[in-house]
Structure formats: C-alpha cells, structure tokens
Design a protein around this motif. Structure first.
Motif, mmCIF file in Angstrom:
data_model
loop_
_atom_site.group_PDB
_atom_site.id
_atom_site.type_symbol
_atom_site.label_atom_id
_atom_site.label_comp_id
_atom_site.label_asym_id
_atom_site.label_seq_id
_atom_site.Cartn_x
_atom_site.Cartn_y
_atom_site.Cartn_z
ATOM 1 N N GLY A 30 -58.191 -48.244 -19.489
ATOM 2 C CA GLY A 30 -59.184 -47.858 -20.476
ATOM 3 C C GLY A 30 -58.543 -47.060 -21.596
ATOM 4 O O GLY A 30 -57.419 -46.564 -21.472
ATOM 5 N N PRO A 31 -59.264 -46.900 -22.705
ATOM 6 C CA PRO A 31 -58.672 -46.253 -23.892
ATOM 7 C C PRO A 31 -58.415 -44.761 -23.716
ATOM 8 O O PRO A 31 -57.640 -44.175 -24.482
ATOM 9 N N ARG A 32 -58.981 -44.125 -22.702
ATOM 10 C CA ARG A 32 -58.842 -42.675 -22.560
ATOM 11 C C ARG A 32 -57.667 -42.263 -21.678
ATOM 12 O O ARG A 32 -57.412 -41.077 -21.501
ATOM 13 N N VAL A 33 -56.949 -43.244 -21.131
ATOM 14 C CA VAL A 33 -55.826 -42.924 -20.240
ATOM 15 C C VAL A 33 -54.547 -42.759 -21.049
ATOM 16 O O VAL A 33 -54.181 -43.638 -21.837
ATOM 17 N N THR A 34 -53.865 -41.629 -20.848
ATOM 18 C CA THR A 34 -52.575 -41.385 -21.496
ATOM 19 C C THR A 34 -51.489 -41.499 -20.438
ATOM 20 O O THR A 34 -51.285 -40.593 -19.620
ATOM 21 N N PHE A 35 -50.787 -42.638 -20.442
ATOM 22 C CA PHE A 35 -49.818 -42.913 -19.390
ATOM 23 C C PHE A 35 -48.525 -42.148 -19.570
ATOM 24 O O PHE A 35 -48.103 -41.846 -20.695
ATOM 25 N N VAL A 57 -45.073 -46.534 -16.942
ATOM 26 C CA VAL A 57 -45.383 -47.818 -17.566
ATOM 27 C C VAL A 57 -44.140 -48.698 -17.617
ATOM 28 O O VAL A 57 -44.188 -49.899 -17.326
ATOM 29 N N GLU A 58 -43.001 -48.093 -17.948
ATOM 30 C CA GLU A 58 -41.762 -48.861 -18.045
ATOM 31 C C GLU A 58 -41.369 -49.471 -16.707
ATOM 32 O O GLU A 58 -40.781 -50.552 -16.642
ATOM 33 N N GLY A 59 -41.728 -48.820 -15.609
ATOM 34 C CA GLY A 59 -41.373 -49.322 -14.291
ATOM 35 C C GLY A 59 -42.343 -50.325 -13.717
ATOM 36 O O GLY A 59 -42.083 -50.887 -12.648
ATOM 37 N N LEU A 60 -43.453 -50.588 -14.405
ATOM 38 C CA LEU A 60 -44.434 -51.530 -13.873
ATOM 39 C C LEU A 60 -43.865 -52.947 -13.832
ATOM 40 O O LEU A 60 -43.228 -53.380 -14.792
ATOM 41 N N PRO A 61 -44.111 -53.684 -12.756
ATOM 42 C CA PRO A 61 -43.605 -55.065 -12.646
ATOM 43 C C PRO A 61 -44.535 -56.068 -13.318
ATOM 44 O O PRO A 61 -44.861 -57.094 -12.762
ATOM 45 N N VAL A 62 -45.026 -55.730 -14.497
ATOM 46 C CA VAL A 62 -45.897 -56.629 -15.247
ATOM 47 C C VAL A 62 -45.438 -56.615 -16.689
ATOM 48 O O VAL A 62 -44.812 -55.665 -17.155
ATOM 49 N N ALA A 110 -56.299 -35.918 -4.899
ATOM 50 C CA ALA A 110 -55.340 -36.953 -5.308
ATOM 51 C C ALA A 110 -54.402 -36.400 -6.375
ATOM 52 O O ALA A 110 -54.832 -35.681 -7.282
ATOM 53 N N GLN A 111 -53.121 -36.757 -6.248
ATOM 54 C CA GLN A 111 -52.114 -36.260 -7.196
ATOM 55 C C GLN A 111 -51.308 -37.427 -7.762
ATOM 56 O O GLN A 111 -50.427 -37.972 -7.107
ATOM 57 N N PHE A 112 -51.636 -37.807 -8.995
ATOM 58 C CA PHE A 112 -50.925 -38.879 -9.699
ATOM 59 C C PHE A 112 -50.353 -38.349 -11.007
ATOM 60 O O PHE A 112 -50.521 -38.942 -12.066
ATOM 61 N N ASP A 113 -49.657 -37.213 -10.894
ATOM 62 C CA ASP A 113 -49.137 -36.547 -12.083
ATOM 63 C C ASP A 113 -48.083 -37.366 -12.806
ATOM 64 O O ASP A 113 -47.865 -37.175 -14.009
ATOM 65 N N ARG A 114 -47.397 -38.263 -12.101
ATOM 66 C CA ARG A 114 -46.362 -39.086 -12.748
ATOM 67 C C ARG A 114 -46.939 -40.380 -13.315
ATOM 68 O O ARG A 114 -46.207 -41.205 -13.828
ATOM 69 N N LEU A 115 -48.253 -40.551 -13.198
ATOM 70 C CA LEU A 115 -48.894 -41.771 -13.677
ATOM 71 C C LEU A 115 -49.519 -41.555 -15.053
ATOM 72 O O LEU A 115 -49.342 -42.358 -15.963
ATOM 73 N N ALA A 116 -50.282 -40.476 -15.193
ATOM 74 C CA ALA A 116 -50.987 -40.236 -16.453
ATOM 75 C C ALA A 116 -51.208 -38.747 -16.636
ATOM 76 O O ALA A 116 -51.110 -37.949 -15.688
ATOM 77 N N ALA A 117 -51.547 -38.387 -17.859
ATOM 78 C CA ALA A 117 -51.806 -36.982 -18.156
ATOM 79 C C ALA A 117 -53.113 -36.517 -17.534
ATOM 80 O O ALA A 117 -53.254 -35.346 -17.163
ATOM 81 N N GLN A 118 -54.064 -37.431 -17.417
ATOM 82 C CA GLN A 118 -55.357 -37.089 -16.848
ATOM 83 C C GLN A 118 -55.293 -37.092 -15.317
ATOM 84 O O GLN A 118 -54.435 -37.738 -14.730
#
Length: 393
Positions: A97-102, A107-112, A308-316
């Motif tokens: 979504g537009p509100r996520v700051t990755f 993102v660089e490591g994503l296999p897509v 939940a802790q996804f600090d390395r995924l996004a700022a939010q």
C-alpha cells in the motif's frame, strides 16, 4: 547456460527442514487437511524472517528450520531451480500500500522483480490479485485466498503448481465390492513390474511414478491408526529408501496392511516383482486459515499486533493480520495435478502353447481413508500432501 536443479539449489538439510515443516504442521492439527502445501508456506516464512528482528526473527527461523543467511538465499534459489523442473511452477510476489515505507535493503533482497501496488480499494485490488493466482497456477486456483475488504498494507504470496502424467496409466474399474467404501467412488487399477510397494509394521506405501521427476506416494495405515500418525509414517517412507520391506521380500503368509497375494501360471518365468494397485480417484480442494496453526508455523509473534517486530522490513510497525492457503489436488487415471496459493496479509500493527511358470502378484487396495503426498523425485522435496477421507465420484 546450464540450469540449477532443486537438488543443487537446496542442500539435504534444507530439504529436510522444508519437509519437517510439512510434517509438524499437518500432524499437529486436530484433523489432517484434505490437501495442503508446506512448501507454499516455507519460502514466505523466509521472506518474513529477513524483515524481522529479535524474538519474532527467532520464531520464524526456528519454524522454517533455517538461519538468517539461508532465509535471504532460499527464496531466490527455489525460484531459479524450479525453472529446471518442467512439472513444477513456483512464483512469489509482494504488493504494498502507499503508506508503507520499506527498508531499501529488504526490498533489494526480495526474490521478485518488483513490488506491486495495493490501492486499498477491493474492487481494484481483487481482480489483480486473482489474476496473479490463476496465471501462476495455470488456472487451477482462480482466487487469492485473502480478504481484501480488511485493511492490508502489505501482501506476500506464493503460488505452487505441479502437473504430471503417470508412467503407467490406470484403468477405470467398477466400485469396490467390499470394505468401508463398498459400492462407492471411481476406482482406478494399474499393474507394475517393478518395486513400487513397500510394507512396514504400520503402513503399506505405494509409489506412483509420474513423468518429469514427480512421484505421488500413498500410505494405507492400520484402521485404528490416527491420520496424523499415518501421515508421519508416509513422510518417513518418502525420505528413506530403506523404509519397510519391498514386496519382493514378502511371503504370502506375512501379515501386510492392505496387501493380498495371488498366484497364477504364465507363459514365461517371473523375473520382476508384480504388483497391482487399486486406488480411488480423488478431486480435493481446501481453504486453510494458517493463523489457526500459528504455533507450528512460527507465526505466533508475527501475528501479534502488540509484539510483532519487523523493524528491518518497514519504518511502520506491521504484523501479519491474515495468513491463508487455498489448495487443490486431482488424482486421475492419467495423472496428478495440484496447486496451492498461500498469502500473508500484513497490516499495521495369441501363439502356440508354451510351458507355464508360476507367478506371484501382490495387490494393494486403498479402500478406506489414506494419506498421500507428491514429491520431487531427485531432491525428495515434498510439494503437496493430504488425507483422502472419502473416495472421489
């Protein structure tokens, strides 16, 4: 350029880790699902782990049976290797979504190739997601198993499909004339002149070979044995070529689950094991809420909107708000096809007479509930598994 194979891309410990996730998940449920794919979940756990920290990271890695370095490498390795397996297709994707700051490194490591966009409008997002699910399963699954009416800021998904034709096709027969499924189902029969049947103390396991390196294994346990135990035995048999005894070593007076022996006279000496298999066709589909199995899948902390802790995924601050899988499997006279789409929704928080020779043929009959799985033959990686509780019509 030579393509990487699955058995080259994943080492034996990684394949064992993926298969053990399947075992722990399916045998830990109150009921074994009709069809499910642990492999559809495994790379998504790895992707989530690369964005997690502390206890959330540890839980995800422990469930996947890998370390953080493997979590970064395995999804891409899987995608590359599946290209060398004609019977398989695997795709991974992400939408945000537009509100996520990755975090750029995540993102660089994503296999897509790229991250798609979620607008937040179900009428816009649903067709895009459904088209992806259908395209990447060859039309076997037509909808993304996620509720887009609920708030989702990030969606991770995998699509897995397998299609194979039997090396030895089945003939259609009349329904079972005895047993729990008497008079029911579309019955298939095939004859083999090779070692395809193994018998242990608690189950008989038949290996039905398909083209393009795919096997489907069926396990018939004792009538009183719980489905979870039969499934666990089947996974053991799939991993160990020495499990049980081959039919050529069995004698007619040995007690064998689901197996009978028949002696007859033929024009030539018997030089190979002879086995007949009688199996019901089946056509199964299932929708699973994976958060019901959060403990066995390593999603307890990841799905906790407080911890939940996804600090390395996004700022939010994000957590897994939905985790679902849609899957199907068809076992027919000519072959096997199956698919699974798994999604994690992430939100904020005729000749002259000849001498006759004696032959002995074993017949295994699957005339009551049984376990099955499909595996990639060279690597041993389990693709799809489940429990047949009723014969197909």
């Amino acid at each position: 350029m030579e393509q990487t194979t699955l058995q080259d891309a994943l080492n034996a410990e990684e394949i064992r880790a993926a298969n053990e996730l399947t075992r722990r998940w399916l045998t830990g449920r109150a009921e074994v699902p009709a069809v499910a794919s642990g492999l559809g979940i495994w790379p998504l756990l790895a992707v989530l782990a690369t964005g997690a920290v502390e206890a959330t990271l540890e839980e995800l890695l422990d469930a996947a049976g890998i370390d953080i370095g493997q979590a970064a490498d395995i999804p891409t390795a899987l995608l590359d290797a599946v290209r060398s397996a004609p019977a398989l297709n695997l795709a991974l994707a992400a939408w945000a979504g537009p509100r996520v700051t990755f975090d750029p490194e995540w993102v660089e490591g994503l296999p897509v190739d790229a991250i798609g966009t979620l607008t937040g409008d179900p009428d816009v997002d649903r067709p895009v997601l459904d088209e992806w699910a259908s395209r990447n399963t060859g039309g076997l699954i037509e909808r993304m198993p996620i509720d887009v009416d609920e708030s989702i800021e990030l969606l991770l998904a995998s699509a897995l499909s397998v299609r194979t034709k039997w090396r030895t096709a089945f003939d259609e027969r009349a329904p079972f004339h005895s047993g729990p499924w008497q008079g029911r189902g579309k019955i298939l029969a095939a004859a083999y002149s090779e070692e395809v049947l193994r018998v242990g103390s608690d189950a008989a396991v038949l290996t039905v070979q398909g083209d393009d390196d795919i096997d489907v294994l069926l396990a018939l346990g004792r009538e009183e044995t719980p489905a979870q135990d039969v499934m666990s035995t089947l996974i053991d048999a799939a991993a160990d070529s020495g499990w049980g005894r081959p039919v050529s070593e069995l004698t007619s007076d040995m007690p064998s689950i689901g197996v009978t022996f028949f002696e007859y006279e033929g024009p030539t000496p018997q030089t190979t094991p002879e086995t007949s298999a009688v199996v019901p066709a089946f056509n199964l589909a299932n929708d699973l809420d994976l958060l019901e199995d959060a403990a066995s899948l390593g999603l307890e902390l990841a799905s906790d909107d407080e911890f939940a802790q996804f600090d390395r995924l996004a700022a939010q601050r994000l957590y897994v708000s939905q985790a679902k899988q849609s899957c199907m499997a068809v076992f027919s006279a000519t072959g096997f096809e199956a698919a699974a789409v798994t999604a994690f929704g992430i939100d904020w928080m005729g000749s002259a007479p000849q001498p006759l020779h004696k032959h002995r043929r074993a017949t295994v009959t699957f005339d009551r509930p049984f376990a099955y799985l499909a595996r990639h033959r060279p690597s041993g990686l389990i693709l799809i598994a489940g429990w047949v509780n009723e014969p197909g019509e």
